[in-house]
Scaffold this motif. Structure first.
Motif, short mmCIF file in Angstrom:
data_model
loop_
_atom_site.label_atom_id
_atom_site.label_comp_id
_atom_site.label_asym_id
_atom_site.label_seq_id
_atom_site.Cartn_x
_atom_site.Cartn_y
_atom_site.Cartn_z
N MET A 7 1.02 -1.22 -0.46
CA MET A 7 0.30 0.44 -0.58
C MET A 7 0.74 1.44 0.65
O MET A 7 0.42 2.17 -0.75
N LEU A 8 2.21 0.77 0.48
CA LEU A 8 2.78 2.02 0.71
C LEU A 8 4.31 2.68 -0.48
O LEU A 8 3.82 3.84 -0.67
N ILE A 9 4.80 1.61 -0.41
CA ILE A 9 5.70 1.83 -1.66
C ILE A 9 5.55 2.40 -3.10
O ILE A 9 5.27 2.79 -4.17
N PRO A 10 4.67 1.27 -3.71
CA PRO A 10 4.54 0.81 -5.39
C PRO A 10 4.38 2.72 -6.26
O PRO A 10 3.97 3.28 -7.29
N LYS A 11 2.92 3.03 -5.10
CA LYS A 11 2.10 4.13 -6.11
C LYS A 11 2.37 5.43 -6.65
O LYS A 11 2.40 5.81 -7.29
N PRO A 12 3.55 5.58 -5.66
CA PRO A 12 4.61 6.76 -5.91
C PRO A 12 5.20 6.63 -6.86
O PRO A 12 5.76 8.03 -7.80
N PHE A 13 6.09 5.72 -6.83
CA PHE A 13 7.31 5.00 -8.09
C PHE A 13 6.18 5.18 -8.82
O PHE A 13 6.71 5.58 -10.08
N PHE A 14 5.15 5.11 -9.40
CA PHE A 14 4.60 4.18 -10.46
C PHE A 14 4.09 5.78 -10.68
O PHE A 14 4.09 5.79 -12.49
N THR A 15 3.41 6.66 -10.01
CA THR A 15 3.02 7.78 -10.59
C THR A 15 3.56 8.81 -10.84
O THR A 15 3.92 9.57 -12.24
N ARG A 16 5.04 8.70 -10.65
CA ARG A 16 6.26 9.23 -10.29
C ARG A 16 6.86 8.73 -12.56
O ARG A 16 6.79 9.80 -13.11
N TYR A 17 6.61 7.89 -12.13
CA TYR A 17 7.29 7.28 -13.86
C TYR A 17 5.63 7.96 -15.41
O TYR A 17 6.56 8.03 -15.77
N GLU A 18 4.44 7.57 -14.17
CA GLU A 18 3.82 8.08 -15.55
C GLU A 18 3.58 9.56 -15.77
O GLU A 18 3.89 10.20 -16.77
N PHE A 19 4.25 10.33 -14.88
CA PHE A 19 4.62 11.87 -14.99
C PHE A 19 5.63 12.12 -15.73
O PHE A 19 5.47 12.95 -16.96
N ASN A 20 6.88 11.46 -16.12
CA ASN A 20 7.61 12.11 -16.54
C ASN A 20 7.77 11.30 -18.40
O ASN A 20 8.22 11.51 -18.79
N LYS A 21 6.83 9.96 -18.22
CA LYS A 21 7.00 9.34 -19.38
C LYS A 21 5.78 10.61 -20.01
O LYS A 21 6.09 11.05 -21.23
N LYS A 22 4.41 11.15 -18.89
CA LYS A 22 3.61 12.13 -19.44
C LYS A 22 4.45 13.55 -20.47
O LYS A 22 4.50 13.80 -21.39
N LYS A 23 5.23 13.58 -19.67
CA LYS A 23 6.15 15.16 -19.55
C LYS A 23 7.12 14.97 -20.80
O LYS A 23 7.65 15.99 -21.45
#
Length: 267
Positions: free
Chosen positions: A126-142
Motif C-alpha cells: 500500500m505504501l511503496i509502489p504507487k508513488p513510484f508508478f505515479t512518478r513514472y507516469e508523470f515523467n512519461k507524460k512530460k
C-alpha cells in the motif's frame, strides 16, 4: 454481544468496496492493485478472521452433555485471547489434564501465522509502489509533451510549453508522504474502528453486570424475606427504587452510550 463485531467488519468491508467503484470510474488500475486489493486482504485476513472464529465458536460449542465435555461452552477457546496471541505470534499451551482444546482446530496456529504475514506484507504494498508508478507516469507524460513541443518551432508554443512545465512540477516527497499518511490512516483506522466495535461488546458485558448488581442489591433483598407480609410490603416499596435505577442507568445511560458509539462508527 459478538454480532456487533461482525456487523462492524462487514460495514468496513462495504466501505472499502465503495472505493473500488471510484477507482474503476477514474480508470486508476494502480489504485486497484496497490490500494483496494491490499486493503481488502489486510482487513479480511485479520478482522475478517476474527469474525470467522466467532462463527466457528457459535457452531462448534454449545450445551454439551457429560460424555462430550470437549464441545461444551465452558470448553470453548476465548476468541479475543486467540486473536491477541495470533498478532503476538504466541503459541498457546493446553492445561495439564484438561480435555479442552486451546484452539478451534488442528493447524490453526500455522494458518494464523500465514494470515498475519500476508496482512503485514500488504502494508508496504500500500505504501511503496504507487508513488513510484505515479512518478513514472508523470515523467512519461512530460517526455511526450516535450517531444511534441520540440517538433513545433513556433515562439508562442515554446512560451506555453515553458509555462506548463513550471506549473506541472512533480514533488515525489509530497506524493510519498501523502501515500504514507493514507496507509497509516487505513491501518490505524482499521484497528481503532474494530476496537470501537469491541467497545460495544464491552458495553453489553457491563450492561449485564449492572443488571445483576441492581437485582442482587435491591430486588433480591425483598424476595429473601421470611415473612410473606413483610416481603410483599418491601417489594412494593423497593420496586420504585429498582425501576428508577433500571431506567436511569440501564436504559438511559447504557442505551445512550451504545447509541453514541454506534452513531459515530456509522458516520
Amino acid at each position: 454481544m459478538k454480532i456487533s463485531i461482525i456487523i462492524g467488519v462487514v460495514h468496513m468491508i462495504f466501505g472499502i468496496s465503495l472505493s473500488l467503484v471510484n477507482h474503476m470510474f477514474f480508470r486508476k488500475a494502480i489504485s486497484v492493485l496497490c490500494e483496494f486489493i491490499p486493503q481488502m486482504i489486510f482487513l479480511i485476513f485479520l478482522f475478517g478472521w476474527l469474525c470467522v472464529m466467532v462463527l466457528i465458536k457459535w457452531i462448534s460449542y454449545g450445551n454439551g452433555d457429560e460424555f462430550d465435555k470437549v464441545h461444551d461452552s465452558s470448553c470453548a477457546p476465548s476468541v479475543l485471547i486467540t486473536f491477541i496471541n495470533m498478532v503476538l505470534v504466541k503459541p498457546e499451551t493446553p492445561e495439564e489434564g484438561s480435555p479442552c482444546k486451546v484452539l478451534f482446530f488442528d493447524g490453526q496456529f500455522t494458518f494464523q501465522v500465514v494470515l498475519l504475514l500476508t496482512a503485514v506484507i500488504c502494508v508496504p504494498i500500500m505504501l511503496i509502489p504507487k508513488p513510484f508508478f505515479t512518478r513514472y507516469e508523470f515523467n512519461k507524460k512530460k517526455k511526450a509533451h516535450s517531444n511534441q513541443h520540440t517538433a513545433d518551432t513556433g515562439e508562442t508554443s515554446a512560451v506555453i510549453s515553458n509555462e506548463e512545465e513550471e506549473e506541472e512540477e512533480f514533488e515525489f516527497s509530497e506524493v510519498f508522504i501523502e501515500q504514507a499518511i493514507h496507509t497509516i490512516e487505513f491501518v490505524l483506522g482499521s484497528v481503532s474502528h474494530t476496537a470501537s466495535y469491541l467497545r460495544l461488546w464491552a458495553l453489553s458485558l457491563a450492561h449485564g453486570q449492572l443488571s445483576e448488581v441492581l437485582w442482587n442489591m435491591v430486588m433480591a433483598i425483598a424476595l429473601k424475606q421470611d415473612s410473606t407480609v413483610v416481603g410483599t410490603i418491601m417489594i412494593y416499596l423497593i420496586f420504585a427504587a429498582w425501576a428508577a435505577l433500571t431506567v436511569s442507568i440501564l436504559v438511559l445511560m447504557e442505551g445512550l452510550s451504545a447509541f453514541l458509539h454506534t452513531l459515530r462508527l456509522h458516520w
